[in-house]
Scaffold this motif. Structure first.
Motif, PDB file in Angstrom:
ATOM      1  N   ILE A   1     -15.592  72.341  19.201  1.00 31.04           N
ATOM      2  CA  ILE A   1     -15.627  73.344  18.142  1.00 31.04           C
ATOM      3  C   ILE A   1     -14.449  74.298  18.314  1.00 31.04           C
ATOM      4  CG2 ILE A   1     -16.979  75.215  17.115  1.00 31.04           C
ATOM      5  CD1 ILE A   1     -19.486  73.801  18.201  1.00 31.04           C
ATOM      6  N   TYR A   2     -13.508  74.228  17.391  1.00 32.44           N
ATOM      7  CA  TYR A   2     -12.360  75.128  17.445  1.00 32.44           C
ATOM      8  C   TYR A   2     -12.770  76.536  17.023  1.00 32.44           C
ATOM      9  CZ  TYR A   2      -9.309  70.997  17.681  1.00 32.44           C
ATOM     10  OH  TYR A   2      -8.680  69.838  18.041  1.00 32.44           O
ATOM     11  N   THR A   3     -12.177  77.542  17.662  1.00 29.31           N
ATOM     12  CA  THR A   3     -12.368  78.936  17.271  1.00 29.31           C
ATOM     13  C   THR A   3     -11.013  79.625  17.204  1.00 29.31           C
ATOM     14  OG1 THR A   3     -12.532  79.915  19.482  1.00 29.31           O
ATOM     15  CG2 THR A   3     -14.534  78.930  18.567  1.00 29.31           C
ATOM     16  N   ASN A   4     -10.969  80.733  16.487  1.00 27.12           N
ATOM     17  CA  ASN A   4      -9.732  81.506  16.373  1.00 27.12           C
ATOM     18  C   ASN A   4      -9.677  82.665  17.371  1.00 27.12           C
ATOM     19  OD1 ASN A   4      -8.294  80.164  14.299  1.00 27.12           O
ATOM     20  ND2 ASN A   4      -9.718  80.981  12.775  1.00 27.12           N
ATOM     21  N   ARG A   5     -10.539  82.615  18.385  1.00 26.16           N
ATOM     22  CA  ARG A   5     -10.563  83.657  19.399  1.00 26.16           C
ATOM     23  C   ARG A   5     -10.292  83.065  20.773  1.00 26.16           C
ATOM     24  NH1 ARG A   5     -15.361  84.157  16.889  1.00 26.16           N
ATOM     25  NH2 ARG A   5     -16.464  83.651  18.811  1.00 26.16           N
ATOM     26  N   TYR A   6      -9.723  83.899  21.645  1.00 26.82           N
ATOM     27  CA  TYR A   6      -9.477  83.452  23.014  1.00 26.82           C
ATOM     28  C   TYR A   6     -10.785  83.303  23.781  1.00 26.82           C
ATOM     29  CZ  TYR A   6      -4.443  84.220  22.538  1.00 26.82           C
ATOM     30  OH  TYR A   6      -3.128  84.146  22.154  1.00 26.82           O
ATOM     31  N   GLU A   7     -11.710  84.201  23.531  1.00 27.68           N
ATOM     32  CA  GLU A   7     -12.987  84.175  24.234  1.00 27.68           C
ATOM     33  C   GLU A   7     -14.010  83.354  23.446  1.00 27.68           C
ATOM     34  OE1 GLU A   7     -13.586  85.344  27.175  1.00 27.68           O
ATOM     35  OE2 GLU A   7     -11.603  86.262  27.441  1.00 27.68           O
ATOM     36  N   THR A   8     -14.745  82.502  24.154  1.00 30.43           N
ATOM     37  CA  THR A   8     -15.778  81.672  23.509  1.00 30.43           C
ATOM     38  C   THR A   8     -17.150  81.919  24.128  1.00 30.43           C
ATOM     39  OG1 THR A   8     -15.362  79.823  25.030  1.00 30.43           O
ATOM     40  CG2 THR A   8     -14.087  79.880  22.970  1.00 30.43           C
ATOM     41  N   ASN A   9     -17.338  83.116  24.698  1.00 28.13           N
ATOM     42  CA  ASN A   9     -18.600  83.411  25.392  1.00 28.13           C
ATOM     43  C   ASN A   9     -19.809  83.304  24.457  1.00 28.13           C
ATOM     44  OD1 ASN A   9     -17.191  83.909  27.731  1.00 28.13           O
ATOM     45  ND2 ASN A   9     -16.991  86.105  27.344  1.00 28.13           N
ATOM     46  N   GLU A  10     -19.662  83.834  23.256  1.00 30.39           N
ATOM     47  CA  GLU A  10     -20.774  83.794  22.312  1.00 30.39           C
ATOM     48  C   GLU A  10     -21.130  82.361  21.936  1.00 30.39           C
ATOM     49  OE1 GLU A  10     -21.830  85.350  17.777  1.00 30.39           O
ATOM     50  OE2 GLU A  10     -20.153  86.241  18.891  1.00 30.39           O
ATOM     51  N   GLU A  11     -20.108  81.542  21.644  1.00 30.11           N
ATOM     52  CA  GLU A  11     -20.355  80.135  21.297  1.00 30.11           C
ATOM     53  C   GLU A  11     -20.964  79.374  22.468  1.00 30.11           C
ATOM     54  OE1 GLU A  11     -17.600  81.744  20.689  1.00 30.11           O
ATOM     55  OE2 GLU A  11     -17.240  81.642  18.515  1.00 30.11           O
ATOM     56  N   ASP A  12     -20.452  79.652  23.670  1.00 32.43           N
ATOM     57  CA  ASP A  12     -20.967  78.961  24.857  1.00 32.43           C
ATOM     58  C   ASP A  12     -22.444  79.289  25.079  1.00 32.43           C
ATOM     59  OD1 ASP A  12     -18.477  77.909  25.276  1.00 32.43           O
ATOM     60  OD2 ASP A  12     -17.866  79.433  26.729  1.00 32.43           O
ATOM     61  N   ARG A  13     -22.821  80.541  24.868  1.00 32.37           N
ATOM     62  CA  ARG A  13     -24.208  80.948  25.051  1.00 32.37           C
ATOM     63  C   ARG A  13     -25.118  80.246  24.037  1.00 32.37           C
ATOM     64  NH1 ARG A  13     -23.271  85.756  25.039  1.00 32.37           N
ATOM     65  NH2 ARG A  13     -23.682  86.307  22.850  1.00 32.37           N
ATOM     66  N   THR A  14     -24.654  80.175  22.798  1.00 35.83           N
ATOM     67  CA  THR A  14     -25.452  79.499  21.764  1.00 35.83           C
ATOM     68  C   THR A  14     -25.594  78.006  22.060  1.00 35.83           C
ATOM     69  OG1 THR A  14     -24.627  81.081  20.124  1.00 35.83           O
ATOM     70  CG2 THR A  14     -25.678  79.103  19.289  1.00 35.83           C
ATOM     71  N   LEU A  15     -24.516  77.402  22.527  1.00 34.35           N
ATOM     72  CA  LEU A  15     -24.564  75.966  22.851  1.00 34.35           C
ATOM     73  C   LEU A  15     -25.525  75.698  24.014  1.00 34.35           C
ATOM     74  CD1 LEU A  15     -20.799  74.959  22.502  1.00 34.35           C
ATOM     75  CD2 LEU A  15     -22.686  74.319  21.000  1.00 34.35           C
ATOM     76  N   ARG A  16     -25.569  76.592  24.971  1.00 35.27           N
ATOM     77  CA  ARG A  16     -26.520  76.427  26.081  1.00 35.27           C
ATOM     78  C   ARG A  16     -27.956  76.515  25.581  1.00 35.27           C
ATOM     79  NH1 ARG A  16     -22.586  79.472  28.991  1.00 35.27           N
ATOM     80  NH2 ARG A  16     -23.696  81.412  28.542  1.00 35.27           N
ATOM     81  N   GLU A  17     -28.192  77.425  24.665  1.00 36.50           N
ATOM     82  CA  GLU A  17     -29.535  77.551  24.094  1.00 36.50           C
ATOM     83  C   GLU A  17     -29.918  76.297  23.319  1.00 36.50           C
ATOM     84  OE1 GLU A  17     -29.328  81.034  21.722  1.00 36.50           O
ATOM     85  OE2 GLU A  17     -29.280  82.431  23.429  1.00 36.50           O
ATOM     86  N   ILE A  18     -28.969  75.744  22.567  1.00 40.20           N
ATOM     87  CA  ILE A  18     -29.233  74.513  21.816  1.00 40.20           C
ATOM     88  C   ILE A  18     -29.548  73.360  22.769  1.00 40.20           C
ATOM     89  CG2 ILE A  18     -28.182  72.768  20.312  1.00 40.20           C
ATOM     90  CD1 ILE A  18     -26.615  75.064  18.990  1.00 40.20           C
ATOM     91  N   TYR A  19     -28.781  73.294  23.857  1.00 39.43           N
ATOM     92  CA  TYR A  19     -29.019  72.220  24.827  1.00 39.43           C
ATOM     93  C   TYR A  19     -30.408  72.333  25.451  1.00 39.43           C
ATOM     94  CZ  TYR A  19     -28.694  69.356  28.993  1.00 39.43           C
ATOM     95  OH  TYR A  19     -28.949  68.424  29.968  1.00 39.43           O
TER      96      TYR A  19
END
Length: 443
Positions: free
Chosen positions: A404-422
């Motif tokens: 999943i590409y993002t336009n931000r350097y930090e992906t902490n929020e996306e990583d947290r959501t992906l962990r919850e999905i997993y």
């Protein structure tokens, strides 16, 4: 005293001396050439094991162009191997890694001349030959060196063509005349080749309209037993499809087609030509690989509904075009193949449009789809939607890979959501999916 010696000797004797041949052969299998040579000096039995044909059937010879002061050069080692064990060889792969000057290409050409000559004299078992990424159209290949190499290769194929079942010359980048001369060598004195697998992807130089060459179509007519054919779209023509239908319909089951933006791909292919081939080659499946050919108009000209498409790969290689839209392709073109599509690979920069809904609908419409890979700008919730559909048996994926590409350097929020999905779908993922999902800053 003699009786004591007889009793003591079996106990003192090493277990290696009584090791069964099948086990000893397996030990030798894992040793490199240098260690095998040393082990062969231990005893007569081990020396005989050194010349076991099973140890030398497969060989990869790599030329990196990095000479060593301690060891013999790669070129000398290659010749040593072929002279000593070439008669046992059945599968040969040769790699020439990124030649950076004319001296190396000259040395490679001279070595290959000796290697192929020796192999042609001593070997009658070779079934598979792979020489990839030669890039003969580069400036490091002088005209004379290139000509001598093509001549040596052609002469070798004339002698070994009747044995070869697999030939891979991917990335050779020859002219049409040179390429056809090499391929014609496979049918020397027989007017046909019984090779079952042929890889000529990037075999011809870029920008060549090979499909318009009568010489190429005549050359391809020599193949009478093809099962797998890999080539570029700039080789495809109605004449080629007719040849394949006449000569290979009973055996052909896979065609892999690469289409690059710099290769000519505007030729018109009639749907009836594909339909005729598909009718006679009943097991045929086509795999398409597009690189930077992303616009709907170009794809629609190529992806005709008569083609039994098994997989499609669309890669833009990070290039972005604000005038380009992927939506018509996802909504109108690809669903045409929903009854046959099994694999989809997407890598594109869609920063200017959201495609989550279209991608989800495409997955649901392709009931045979088992492999899905995508690198694109997506909402993280897209992954959850796919997993939910999988749980409800609306799709039957076995592999799901998402970047999943993002336009931000930090992906902490996306990583947290992906962990919850997993965590939510862990049982499903662990039991059914080859699963890999990450967020990636596209900056």
């Amino acid at each position: 005293m003699d009786e004591e010696r007889e009793l003591i000797q079996p106990q003192d004797q090493s277990c290696w001396a009584t090791l069964p041949d099948v086990c000893l052969r397996r030990v030798f299998w894992w040793l490199g050439d240098r260690d095998r040579s040393r082990a062969a000096l231990v005893c007569r039995k081990w020396n005989q094991m050194m010349y076991s044909a099973d140890l030398w059937r497969y060989r990869t010879i790599t030329f990196s162009g990095r000479p060593s002061r301690v060891h013999a050069s790669e070129f000398e080692s290659a010749l040593w191997y072929v002279k000593k064990f070439g008669r046992y060889l059945e599968h040969l792969e040769i790699k020439f890694l990124n030649p950076y000057n004319a001296v190396l290409t000259k040395k490679f050409q001279v070595t290959m001349r000796g290697l192929l000559s020796c192999l042609g004299k001593s070997n009658s078992r070779l079934k598979s030959l792979s020489i990839q990424h030669l890039e003969l159209d580069r400036a490091v290949w002088r005209n004379s060196v290139r000509s001598f190499f093509v001549k040596s290769l052609s002469f070798f194929l004339k002698k070994m063509g009747k044995h070869l079942d697999y030939l891979n010359l991917k990335g050779a980048r020859m002219t049409v005349e040179q390429g056809c001369h090499v391929l014609n060598s496979l049918s020397y004195l027989r007017n046909e080749s019984l090779a079952s697998e042929l890889n000529i992807e990037d075999f011809f130089s870029h920008h060549l309209a090979v499909y318009s060459s009568p010489q190429f179509n005549k050359t391809m007519a020599i193949f009478r037993n093809l099962e797998i054919l890999t080539l570029n779209y700039n080789c495809i023509s109605d004449e080629l499809l007719e040849n394949l239908c006449e000569n290979n319909a009973s055996t052909l089951w896979t065609i892999n087609i690469k289409c690059h933006i710099h290769d000519p791909h505007g030729q018109v292919i009639w749907g009836m030509s594909w339909a005729k081939l598909t009718k006679h080659a009943t097991k045929l499946k086509i795999n398409f690989f597009f690189e930077r050919v992303m616009k709907y108009e170009r794809l629609a000209r190529i992806l005709l509904q008569e083609i039994p498409v098994r997989s499609i790969s669309l890669r833009s290689c990070y290039f972005s075009d604000p005038d380009w839209s992927m939506r018509p392709t996802l909504m109108d073109l690809l669903p045409t193949f929903r009854h046959t599509l099994q694999k989809l690979t997407f890598e594109f920069n869609n920063n200017h449009e959201s495609l989550d809904e279209e991608l989800h609908l495409l997955i649901l419409s392709c009931r045979k789809l088992f492999y899905f890979k995508i690198w694109a700008f997506l909402n993280v919730k897209f992954v959850e939607r796919i997993l939910k559909s999988q749980e409800e048996r609306q799709c039957s994926l076995r592999t799901l890979k998402v970047r999943i590409y993002t336009n931000r350097y930090e992906t902490n929020e996306e990583d947290r959501t992906l962990r919850e999905i997993y965590r939510k779908y862990r049982k499903l993922i662990d039991s059914e999916l080859n699963y890999f999902v990450i967020a990636y800053p596209m900056m």
